[in-house]
Design a protein around this motif. Sequence first.
Motif, PDB file in Angstrom:
ATOM      1  N   PRO A 101      -6.748  -4.239  -3.890  1.00 28.13           N
ATOM      2  CA  PRO A 101      -6.759  -4.379  -5.355  1.00 28.13           C
ATOM      3  C   PRO A 101      -6.392  -5.801  -5.753  1.00 28.13           C
ATOM      4  O   PRO A 101      -5.453  -6.390  -5.212  1.00 28.13           O
ATOM      5  CB  PRO A 101      -5.688  -3.385  -5.807  1.00 28.13           C
ATOM      6  CG  PRO A 101      -4.739  -3.292  -4.648  1.00 28.13           C
ATOM      7  CD  PRO A 101      -5.576  -3.500  -3.405  1.00 28.13           C
ATOM      8  N   GLY A 141      -7.905  -4.756 -13.066  1.00 27.94           N
ATOM      9  CA  GLY A 141      -8.192  -5.273 -11.737  1.00 27.94           C
ATOM     10  C   GLY A 141      -9.483  -4.748 -11.165  1.00 27.94           C
ATOM     11  O   GLY A 141     -10.160  -3.893 -11.743  1.00 27.94           O
ATOM     12  N   LEU A 142      -9.818  -5.273 -10.001  1.00 23.70           N
ATOM     13  CA  LEU A 142     -10.972  -4.857  -9.229  1.00 23.70           C
ATOM     14  C   LEU A 142     -10.496  -4.515  -7.823  1.00 23.70           C
ATOM     15  O   LEU A 142      -9.329  -4.711  -7.481  1.00 23.70           O
ATOM     16  CB  LEU A 142     -12.016  -5.972  -9.185  1.00 23.70           C
ATOM     17  CG  LEU A 142     -12.545  -6.467 -10.542  1.00 23.70           C
ATOM     18  CD1 LEU A 142     -13.391  -7.721 -10.353  1.00 23.70           C
ATOM     19  CD2 LEU A 142     -13.333  -5.377 -11.230  1.00 23.70           C
ATOM     20  N   THR A 143     -11.401  -4.033  -6.995  1.00 30.80           N
ATOM     21  CA  THR A 143     -11.076  -3.716  -5.607  1.00 30.80           C
ATOM     22  C   THR A 143     -12.092  -4.383  -4.700  1.00 30.80           C
ATOM     23  O   THR A 143     -13.300  -4.280  -4.932  1.00 30.80           O
ATOM     24  CB  THR A 143     -11.079  -2.190  -5.366  1.00 30.80           C
ATOM     25  OG1 THR A 143     -10.164  -1.572  -6.278  1.00 30.80           O
ATOM     26  CG2 THR A 143     -10.646  -1.873  -3.943  1.00 30.80           C
ATOM     27  N   SER A 144     -11.601  -5.080  -3.682  1.00 32.26           N
ATOM     28  CA  SER A 144     -12.492  -5.764  -2.750  1.00 32.26           C
ATOM     29  C   SER A 144     -13.225  -4.769  -1.877  1.00 32.26           C
ATOM     30  O   SER A 144     -12.901  -3.573  -1.845  1.00 32.26           O
ATOM     31  CB  SER A 144     -11.703  -6.733  -1.876  1.00 32.26           C
ATOM     32  OG  SER A 144     -10.894  -6.010  -0.968  1.00 32.26           O
ATOM     33  N   SER A 200       0.818  -1.214   0.000  1.00 33.70           N
ATOM     34  CA  SER A 200       0.000   0.000   0.000  1.00 33.70           C
ATOM     35  C   SER A 200       0.851   1.262   0.000  1.00 33.70           C
ATOM     36  O   SER A 200       0.364   2.335  -0.341  1.00 33.70           O
ATOM     37  CB  SER A 200      -0.944   0.006   1.201  1.00 33.70           C
ATOM     38  OG  SER A 200      -0.215   0.004   2.412  1.00 33.70           O
ATOM     39  N   PRO A 217       0.662   1.240  -9.193  1.00 29.06           N
ATOM     40  CA  PRO A 217      -0.455   0.290  -9.093  1.00 29.06           C
ATOM     41  C   PRO A 217       0.057  -1.128  -8.887  1.00 29.06           C
ATOM     42  O   PRO A 217       1.104  -1.517  -9.410  1.00 29.06           O
ATOM     43  CB  PRO A 217      -1.171   0.436 -10.441  1.00 29.06           C
ATOM     44  CG  PRO A 217      -0.138   0.988 -11.362  1.00 29.06           C
ATOM     45  CD  PRO A 217       0.759   1.848 -10.525  1.00 29.06           C
ATOM     46  N   TRP A 218      -0.680  -1.897  -8.110  1.00 23.07           N
ATOM     47  CA  TRP A 218      -0.350  -3.295  -7.864  1.00 23.07           C
ATOM     48  C   TRP A 218      -1.642  -4.048  -7.626  1.00 23.07           C
ATOM     49  O   TRP A 218      -2.677  -3.454  -7.286  1.00 23.07           O
ATOM     50  CB  TRP A 218       0.591  -3.448  -6.656  1.00 23.07           C
ATOM     51  CG  TRP A 218      -0.013  -2.951  -5.362  1.00 23.07           C
ATOM     52  CD1 TRP A 218      -0.036  -1.663  -4.917  1.00 23.07           C
ATOM     53  CD2 TRP A 218      -0.708  -3.731  -4.387  1.00 23.07           C
ATOM     54  NE1 TRP A 218      -0.703  -1.588  -3.717  1.00 23.07           N
ATOM     55  CE2 TRP A 218      -1.122  -2.832  -3.357  1.00 23.07           C
ATOM     56  CE3 TRP A 218      -1.005  -5.085  -4.260  1.00 23.07           C
ATOM     57  CZ2 TRP A 218      -1.834  -3.262  -2.234  1.00 23.07           C
ATOM     58  CZ3 TRP A 218      -1.713  -5.511  -3.151  1.00 23.07           C
ATOM     59  CH2 TRP A 218      -2.105  -4.612  -2.146  1.00 23.07           C
ATOM     60  N   TRP A 219      -1.572  -5.368  -7.812  1.00 22.48           N
ATOM     61  CA  TRP A 219      -2.764  -6.195  -7.658  1.00 22.48           C
ATOM     62  C   TRP A 219      -2.386  -7.525  -7.021  1.00 22.48           C
ATOM     63  O   TRP A 219      -1.367  -8.131  -7.383  1.00 22.48           O
ATOM     64  CB  TRP A 219      -3.405  -6.492  -9.021  1.00 22.48           C
ATOM     65  CG  TRP A 219      -3.815  -5.287  -9.792  1.00 22.48           C
ATOM     66  CD1 TRP A 219      -5.051  -4.687  -9.811  1.00 22.48           C
ATOM     67  CD2 TRP A 219      -3.004  -4.516 -10.692  1.00 22.48           C
ATOM     68  NE1 TRP A 219      -5.056  -3.606 -10.646  1.00 22.48           N
ATOM     69  CE2 TRP A 219      -3.805  -3.467 -11.201  1.00 22.48           C
ATOM     70  CE3 TRP A 219      -1.666  -4.594 -11.111  1.00 22.48           C
ATOM     71  CZ2 TRP A 219      -3.317  -2.532 -12.110  1.00 22.48           C
ATOM     72  CZ3 TRP A 219      -1.179  -3.655 -12.007  1.00 22.48           C
ATOM     73  CH2 TRP A 219      -2.008  -2.648 -12.501  1.00 22.48           C
TER      74      TRP A 219
END
Length: 205
Positions: free
Chosen positions: A148, A140-143, A26, A31-33
């Motif tokens: 991510p 990607g998506l985010t929970s 974080s 950006p990272w996933w």
Amino acid sequence: MPRKPVPGALGPWDPAPLSEVVDRFSVAAAPWWVAGGFAIELAVGHPVRAHGDIDVLLLRRDQLAAQRALSGWDLWAADPPGTLRPWAAGEELPPGVHDVWCRPAPDQPWRIQVMLDESQGHQWVSRRDTRVRRPLGALGLTSADGVPFLAPEVQLYYKAKGPRPKDERDFDAVLPLLREPQRRWLADAITLTYGVHPWLGRLLR
């Protein structure tokens, strides 16, 4: 000199908890996933199976963000076809290197695997087939709690190369949740890269 990774010779895996991965990455200014099986579980919303490792995806252009996130760790680049070598601070890994094994210290288990993927401008480009692309904003998506993770259809595209039992289990778990555009994208990507595939019949029902 690089050494061939022999099972157990370079130490066992003890995957870091997802919370630790989130805390460390974080702070990365890139950006990272979360990827791999944990990405599937984040899409499904519950555990699916046991995990031998935990994967984090970065774009190759942002690879040094991994060194910042894991400052002080012991980082090894996986040179094809199966050689591990230390990843020097500030070193830009070449396009053929896609994986980095990470552990807090040489005498501790491997904890995180960092995967590097390709991009051009605002597009993600598959390292398996440069014809397979999508906008970075759709990678990607985010929970619900802000983690991510790689979109399940993209993760399944990589798993489709040679599905192992765990990949089949991931596919079974997330397939009912894929919307029609996700199914169509995955079917098209699999067909383009791998040709005839056993997953296609279920995707296109």
